[in-house]
Write a protein that holds these residues in place. Structure first.
Motif, PDB file in Angstrom:
ATOM      1  N   THR A 146      -0.749   7.492  -7.287  1.00 12.06           N
ATOM      2  CA  THR A 146       0.478   7.273  -6.668  1.00 12.06           C
ATOM      3  C   THR A 146       0.403   5.650  -5.937  1.00 12.06           C
ATOM      4  O   THR A 146       1.363   5.204  -5.415  1.00 12.06           O
ATOM      5  CB  THR A 146       0.876   8.176  -5.635  1.00 12.06           C
ATOM      6  N   GLY A 147      -0.474   4.997  -6.341  1.00 12.91           N
ATOM      7  CA  GLY A 147      -0.935   3.718  -5.775  1.00 12.91           C
ATOM      8  C   GLY A 147      -1.125   3.511  -4.566  1.00 12.91           C
ATOM      9  O   GLY A 147      -0.930   2.312  -3.702  1.00 12.91           O
ATOM     10  N   LEU A 148      -1.741   4.632  -3.897  1.00 15.22           N
ATOM     11  CA  LEU A 148      -2.139   4.537  -2.328  1.00 15.22           C
ATOM     12  C   LEU A 148      -3.675   4.497  -2.072  1.00 15.22           C
ATOM     13  O   LEU A 148      -3.866   4.648  -0.944  1.00 15.22           O
ATOM     14  CB  LEU A 148      -1.498   5.711  -1.861  1.00 15.22           C
ATOM     15  N   ALA A 149      -4.409   4.471  -3.073  1.00 15.47           N
ATOM     16  CA  ALA A 149      -5.963   4.489  -2.886  1.00 15.47           C
ATOM     17  C   ALA A 149      -6.378   3.352  -1.903  1.00 15.47           C
ATOM     18  O   ALA A 149      -7.404   3.623  -1.045  1.00 15.47           O
ATOM     19  CB  ALA A 149      -6.850   4.162  -4.194  1.00 15.47           C
ATOM     20  N   THR A 150      -5.837   2.231  -1.931  1.00 14.50           N
ATOM     21  CA  THR A 150      -6.763   1.211  -1.008  1.00 14.50           C
ATOM     22  C   THR A 150      -5.999   1.679   0.372  1.00 14.50           C
ATOM     23  O   THR A 150      -6.585   1.086   1.362  1.00 14.50           O
ATOM     24  CB  THR A 150      -5.767  -0.045  -1.371  1.00 14.50           C
ATOM     25  N   GLN A 151      -4.870   2.665   0.705  1.00 21.23           N
ATOM     26  CA  GLN A 151      -4.465   2.894   2.171  1.00 21.23           C
ATOM     27  C   GLN A 151      -5.307   4.065   2.512  1.00 21.23           C
ATOM     28  O   GLN A 151      -4.892   4.986   3.353  1.00 21.23           O
ATOM     29  CB  GLN A 151      -3.221   2.948   2.181  1.00 21.23           C
ATOM     30  N   ARG A 152      -6.392   4.900   1.774  1.00 27.34           N
ATOM     31  CA  ARG A 152      -6.902   6.029   2.215  1.00 27.34           C
ATOM     32  C   ARG A 152      -7.131   6.206   3.690  1.00 27.34           C
ATOM     33  O   ARG A 152      -7.100   7.236   3.971  1.00 27.34           O
ATOM     34  CB  ARG A 152      -7.913   6.286   1.274  1.00 27.34           C
ATOM     35  N   ASP A 153      -7.630   5.033   4.029  1.00 28.68           N
ATOM     36  CA  ASP A 153      -8.110   5.363   5.653  1.00 28.68           C
ATOM     37  C   ASP A 153      -6.969   5.159   6.719  1.00 28.68           C
ATOM     38  O   ASP A 153      -7.447   5.211   7.870  1.00 28.68           O
ATOM     39  CB  ASP A 153      -9.380   4.647   5.924  1.00 28.68           C
ATOM     40  N   HIS A 154      -6.037   4.606   6.307  1.00 30.19           N
ATOM     41  CA  HIS A 154      -4.770   4.323   7.119  1.00 30.19           C
ATOM     42  C   HIS A 154      -4.133   5.497   7.554  1.00 30.19           C
ATOM     43  O   HIS A 154      -3.994   6.536   6.802  1.00 30.19           O
ATOM     44  CB  HIS A 154      -3.677   3.463   6.303  1.00 30.19           C
ATOM     45  N   LEU A 155      -3.490   5.542   8.922  1.00 25.29           N
ATOM     46  CA  LEU A 155      -2.647   6.472   9.397  1.00 25.29           C
ATOM     47  C   LEU A 155      -1.700   6.651   8.781  1.00 25.29           C
ATOM     48  O   LEU A 155      -1.158   5.701   8.261  1.00 25.29           O
ATOM     49  CB  LEU A 155      -2.874   6.285  10.868  1.00 25.29           C
ATOM     50  N   ALA A 156      -1.347   7.782   8.415  1.00 29.32           N
ATOM     51  CA  ALA A 156       0.257   8.109   7.615  1.00 29.32           C
ATOM     52  C   ALA A 156       1.489   7.379   8.334  1.00 29.32           C
ATOM     53  O   ALA A 156       2.232   6.967   7.712  1.00 29.32           O
ATOM     54  CB  ALA A 156       0.460   9.623   7.382  1.00 29.32           C
ATOM     55  N   ARG A 157       1.277   7.457   9.688  1.00 29.20           N
ATOM     56  CA  ARG A 157       2.536   6.768  10.417  1.00 29.20           C
ATOM     57  C   ARG A 157       2.401   5.370  10.252  1.00 29.20           C
ATOM     58  O   ARG A 157       3.795   4.824  10.616  1.00 29.20           O
ATOM     59  CB  ARG A 157       2.419   7.170  11.983  1.00 29.20           C
ATOM     60  N   ASN A 158       1.406   4.657  10.031  1.00 31.83           N
ATOM     61  CA  ASN A 158       1.377   3.047   9.649  1.00 31.83           C
ATOM     62  C   ASN A 158       1.900   2.694   8.265  1.00 31.83           C
ATOM     63  O   ASN A 158       2.003   1.424   8.375  1.00 31.83           O
ATOM     64  CB  ASN A 158       0.185   2.664  10.008  1.00 31.83           C
ATOM     65  N   LEU A 159       2.430   3.576   7.369  1.00 29.13           N
ATOM     66  CA  LEU A 159       2.587   3.196   6.214  1.00 29.13           C
ATOM     67  C   LEU A 159       4.283   2.855   6.111  1.00 29.13           C
ATOM     68  O   LEU A 159       4.856   3.535   6.638  1.00 29.13           O
ATOM     69  CB  LEU A 159       2.305   4.492   5.156  1.00 29.13           C
TER      70      LEU A 159
END
Length: 280
Positions: A146-159
């Motif tokens: 889904t193209g989200l691998a680089t954000q694995r450790d980001h909080l969902a609310r910050n996406l």
């Protein structure tokens, strides 16, 4: 992604589904099938009963009448058992765990596919640790997909908003569904995000998961779907290819606000209605 085994061509079969809330019939006698490898659209004006129908399919509501089967087996009325059977969904209003990371959100979606029990978890048994590693590997595959691998450790609310939508889809796919229900996946998106979502849905179908999608963006629906069903006032008005649906005068009338009778053949004048908008 691993393509699930398919032994039954019809993935979903809903027959005569009716849902009432007191004296209001929100969905009336709706039939719908989705076959392996299909993307089917469900459209209709606001209040047509689309999300209510989704809620019936996924066990959130218990229909007053009708049957719903997945791969030939009648579904339970309990949402977690529907998910376990092979149907996953997203929601019109994003429902992520805002204070959990992107990876953790997807791992939540794996719970129906892990078999380790409470004691195994408490004791951190070798079986539990292996299941944990396998789940994380699968979750990372979905984030990459889904193209989200680089954000694995980001909080969902910050996406960003569009990526939150992708994350909800990734979490739904984590349960390894044979059928994915998408409730307005492009709501609030800009044209670039909408095109990316269209490409993602096609990729999901290519990987072996059938898709049923509700959407108000007609260009998105007609460019994407193999078949489209139209609900009006809780009833299925017409179903067919994009060209068939777009050419149906009853569909045009419904979207222009002209009262329609689902039994009126194309080209005929719709039945008149009383002052409340209800068909006599």
């Amino acid at each position: 992604m691993t393509t699930p085994a398919t032994t039954t061509r019809t993935v979903l079969e809903a027959t005569g589904v009716t849902m009432r809330f007191g004296g209001l019939t929100a969905v009336r006698d709706v039939d719908l099938t989705v076959d392996t490898g299909e993307i089917v659209g469900l459209i209709g004006p606001n209040g047509a009963g689309k999300t209510t129908f989704f809620n019936c399919l996924t066990g959130l509501y218990t229909p007053a009448e009708g049957t719903i089967s997945y791969r030939g087996t009648r579904l339970s009325r309990k949402p977690h058992l529907v998910t376990q059977a092979g149907i996953a969904r997203t929601f019109q209003n994003i429902r992520l765990f805002a204070n959990m990371t992107v990876l953790e959100n997807v791992l939540v979606g794996r719970h129906t596919r892990t078999k380790e029990g409470l004691w195994s978890a408490l004791l951190r048994s070798p079986g539990f640790r292996k299941a944990e590693r396998d789940s994380e590997q699968r979750a990372m595959e979905l984030l990459d997909f889904t193209g989200l691998a680089t954000q694995r450790d980001h909080l969902a609310r910050n996406l960003p908003y569009g990526e939150q939508r992708k994350l909800e889809i990734a979490r739904a796919l984590a349960s390894e569904p044979g059928l994915l229900l998408l409730d307005e996946p492009t709501a609030g998106m800009n044209p670039q995000e909408t095109r990316a979502t269209q490409d993602l849905v096609r990729a999901i179908r290519t990987q072996g998961t059938a898709v049923l999608v509700i959407e108000h963006d007609m260009r998105f629906i007609f460019n994407l779907c193999d078949r489209v069903a139209v609900l009006v006032q809780g009833q299925k008005l017409v179903e067919g290819t994009a060209d068939t649906v777009q050419a149906d005068e009853r569909v045009i009338a419904a979207y222009l606000g002209t009262p329609t009778d689902p039994t009126t053949p194309p080209g005929e004048t719709p039945a008149t209605t009383d002052d409340t908008g209800a068909t006599p």
